[in-house]
Design an enzyme around this catalytic site. Sequence first.
Site, mmCIF file in Angstrom:
data_model
loop_
_atom_site.group_PDB
_atom_site.id
_atom_site.type_symbol
_atom_site.label_atom_id
_atom_site.label_comp_id
_atom_site.label_asym_id
_atom_site.label_seq_id
_atom_site.Cartn_x
_atom_site.Cartn_y
_atom_site.Cartn_z
ATOM 1 N N HIS A 192 0.870 -1.188 0.000
ATOM 2 C CA HIS A 192 0.000 0.000 0.000
ATOM 3 C C HIS A 192 0.902 1.232 0.000
ATOM 4 O O HIS A 192 1.498 1.605 1.001
ATOM 5 C CB HIS A 192 -0.907 0.013 1.223
ATOM 6 C CG HIS A 192 -2.031 1.011 1.127
ATOM 7 N ND1 HIS A 192 -1.857 2.305 0.681
ATOM 8 C CD2 HIS A 192 -3.360 0.891 1.407
ATOM 9 C CE1 HIS A 192 -3.014 2.943 0.706
ATOM 10 N NE2 HIS A 192 -3.949 2.094 1.137
ATOM 11 N N GLU A 318 -12.258 -1.832 -3.905
ATOM 12 C CA GLU A 318 -12.139 -0.409 -3.561
ATOM 13 C C GLU A 318 -11.415 0.336 -4.680
ATOM 14 O O GLU A 318 -10.587 1.205 -4.440
ATOM 15 C CB GLU A 318 -11.390 -0.232 -2.240
ATOM 16 C CG GLU A 318 -12.133 -0.794 -1.041
ATOM 17 C CD GLU A 318 -11.481 -0.424 0.276
ATOM 18 O OE1 GLU A 318 -12.195 0.065 1.168
ATOM 19 O OE2 GLU A 318 -10.250 -0.631 0.410
ATOM 20 N N CYS A 402 -10.155 5.294 7.779
ATOM 21 C CA CYS A 402 -9.131 6.070 7.064
ATOM 22 C C CYS A 402 -9.670 7.397 6.548
ATOM 23 O O CYS A 402 -8.932 8.388 6.470
ATOM 24 C CB CYS A 402 -8.568 5.244 5.910
ATOM 25 S SG CYS A 402 -9.840 4.558 4.813
#
Length: 640
Positions: A192, A318, A402
């Site tokens: 990520h 996502e 987040c």
Amino acid sequence: MTKSSNDRQFRPVAVPDVDLGGFWGKWQDAVCNSTAETLLDRCVEAGMLKAIDVNQPSPGVVIPIQPWGGTTQMFWDSDLGKSIETIAYSLYRRPNPKLEARADEIIDMYERMQDKDGYLNAWFQRVEPSRRWTNLRDHHELYCAGHLMEAAVAYYQATGKRKLLDIMCRYADYMIKVFGHGEGQIPGYCGHEEIELALVKLARVTGEKKYLDLSKFFIDERGTEPHFFTAEAVRDGRSVSDYHQKTYEYGQAHQPVREQKKVVGHAVRAMYLYSGMADIATEYRDDSLTAALETLWDDLTTKQMYITGGIGPAASNEGFTDYYDLPNDTAYAETCASVGLVFWASRMLGRGPDRRYADIMEQALYNGALPGLSTDGKTFFYDNPLESAGKHHRWKWHHCPCCPPNIARLVTSIGSYMYAVADDEIAVHLYGESTARLKLANGAEVELEQTTSYPWDGAVAFTTRLKKPAAFALSLRIPDWAEGATLSVNGSMLDLSDHIRDGYARIDRQWADGDRVALHLPLSLRPQYANPKVRQDAGRVALMRGPLVYCVETTDNGEDLNAIVLPRTLPAAETVVLKDLNDAVALDLKVEREETSNWGAPLYRQAPAERRVATARFVPYHLWDNRAPGEMLVWVQADK
């Protein structure tokens, strides 16, 4: 002589150097009044402070292990980091000794937890210490480090306190020893992305080029063969083929970054990677990175982006699916993804002002990212559909929280996205009531005062404050939609065609104290039609005014919003100021409306619904669901 775009290096202004009023001032006040403390309170409630407090037993696994073999608890350092970053920016606007003391206490906890070698991660120090650096693909170690680095830079700039900055410099110095191609080093990168852009921020505030070099290493290594994630899985005894999403496209690691042509995978990861790439392209004047980014930019904005600047239509990854696949009612369009698009767009401006990036930055900011925060700063959107049957509402918190700190830190740092400076040039990318204190590399110190009610009104004025006259260029973005824009300096009109460079009006002159620049951007209402390949918007039209996308809500228009039909030629709109929505400008338009009350019992019939003349009220999309709950619609029927 004007330098070519790629020869220039524009860097953002530090957050404390810009004071905001007007539109953005109200949003920053909401964060100062509510969001900053709310973020911290909810992090505490989730157990995040217990996770980093070495004076307490390890909390173990608090949030269940997910199908991908990890847990969102692994991300908690990033949530605390973004919350500290938000607090830092809020403290500059509004001192809050109690909140600052709470942030200081968290920083003290991190200092106590940090290993002697510099390593710092709550999960891999307190829950799974034997798993450090064993699964970079999935476990977010460098991602968490990046958000703590960004927090460290923000907290230092806002308060002058170096403790967290020193902590993260020690961690970054340790990373330089750990990662590389030397004996015993790890030739890897994070699944990520985030560390790449964070290291650039760290380098800029410390002046240490070694942090830039590490960021460049992570970018250059990504997707190269032999593939690091494959080798890592073999070394760790994990399946090479059975993993989350089953493709390296998910984390944009399927090809070396300079060879990538299509935007794929997880949307937030993609935006963070491209942001880091753009920063490194600026710092190293790397044309190969810039060329790759330009290709990816066109791929995203012409085939895969919602009109709101929302990106990533699918919840399953996502992220991205197929070209022109932009469903409205199921749109994922994560708030973090649009925040990331703002990051990327702003960094694409590092090699020179260019309207194609700044226009999208503004579009994503107002319509993709800002909806994620309520007007009172207390509730949030994670995903952002463009159509709702009345069941999509803001929430107080999320198991993967987040988005709340991400939109909050963007709102409180927005001044640094408005202005950028180069050796002898000031670029104004975004408009809003503000005062910026700017220092150019040629030594000129300029205070630039911007007076405006934008985005509600298109009149923008700048006044220069100078201790002595100075020569520099002032570049002002002229949005692509601003047909008929005008510009004057000290009352004298300029011919815009003589000053436009890549969509910016560039005024290069000797400036004196009190000089005044007046810019007028017409905010005419304009219909927007989607490419016919976007099947979900066939026969539909959306409305924009200036940078804002508008929508209809049940609150103003009753139910059955799909019965509203906009005429082919837009009628004149009456503007109405809504006091209950931050003094937003709403638009009242004459429309037709299909009759639903007298349809009768049949589900289908031969004759279409009758129509009647009605008035529809459109409100800015970023403000929807701030009043009574109900339906919402961006794309309304278009009359044939």
